[in-house]
Design a protein around this motif. Structure first.
Motif, mmCIF file in Angstrom:
data_model
loop_
_atom_site.group_PDB
_atom_site.id
_atom_site.type_symbol
_atom_site.label_atom_id
_atom_site.label_comp_id
_atom_site.label_asym_id
_atom_site.label_seq_id
_atom_site.Cartn_x
_atom_site.Cartn_y
_atom_site.Cartn_z
ATOM 1 N N SER A 119 0.825 -1.211 0.000
ATOM 2 C CA SER A 119 0.000 0.000 0.000
ATOM 3 C C SER A 119 0.862 1.265 0.000
ATOM 4 O O SER A 119 0.529 2.243 -0.660
ATOM 5 N N PHE A 120 1.978 1.245 0.713
ATOM 6 C CA PHE A 120 2.883 2.398 0.690
ATOM 7 C C PHE A 120 3.541 2.524 -0.684
ATOM 8 O O PHE A 120 3.759 3.632 -1.171
ATOM 9 N N TRP A 121 3.862 1.410 -1.305
ATOM 10 C CA TRP A 121 4.506 1.431 -2.614
ATOM 11 C C TRP A 121 3.593 2.045 -3.661
ATOM 12 O O TRP A 121 4.038 2.735 -4.569
ATOM 13 N N GLN A 122 2.284 1.813 -3.523
ATOM 14 C CA GLN A 122 1.306 2.329 -4.477
ATOM 15 C C GLN A 122 1.150 3.835 -4.402
ATOM 16 O O GLN A 122 0.742 4.458 -5.375
ATOM 17 N N GLU A 123 1.441 4.416 -3.260
ATOM 18 C CA GLU A 123 1.230 5.865 -3.068
ATOM 19 C C GLU A 123 2.171 6.689 -3.903
ATOM 20 O O GLU A 123 3.196 6.418 -4.283
#
Length: 123
Positions: A119-123
């Motif tokens: 989820s952090f990578w997607q931001e």
């Protein structure tokens, strides 16, 4: 560039200077190609000897963070330089190690931690 010297620190003054400049390079406060203050100017600004600032700059140059060019001063090197990349990887590893230890301590599954990372990578 802001350098704060602490008499309470266990680190010698040259190491405090080196570590603070290195941190400013790694966190983007000092950008690639930026010219650092001259050794004499920095020594005068923070109230230390030229020998002390020279040692800090020499260490930074040996570690691959800056390059000193005769007559032009010291310049921050590119971040894709291998040595600086290794410093970033070390930071990432330390952050992941902390995250894994924390996750394990609360019984979080590896997949849940992976989902958080995703989820952090997607931001």
């Amino acid at each position: 560039m802001k350098i704060i010297i602490s008499n309470q620190s266990e680190l010698p003054i040259y190491a405090q200077i080196r570590e603070q400049i290195k941190e400013q390079i790694l966190n983007g406060q000092l950008e690639e190609g930026e010219v650092l203050p001259s050794i004499r100017s920095l020594a005068k600004d923070i109230g230390v000897s030229v020998i002390t600032t020279t040692r800090a700059y020499n260490d930074l140059e040996q570690e691959g963070f800056i390059a000193t060019m005769q007559g032009k001063g010291s310049v921050v090197l590119r971040k894709d330089n291998g040595i600086i990349r290794e410093q970033y990887l070390l930071r990432i590893e330390q952050g992941i190690e902390t995250a894994v230890e924390t996750a394990k301590s609360i019984g979080l599954a590896k997949e849940e931690l992976q989902n958080i990372l995703d989820s952090f990578w997607q931001e």
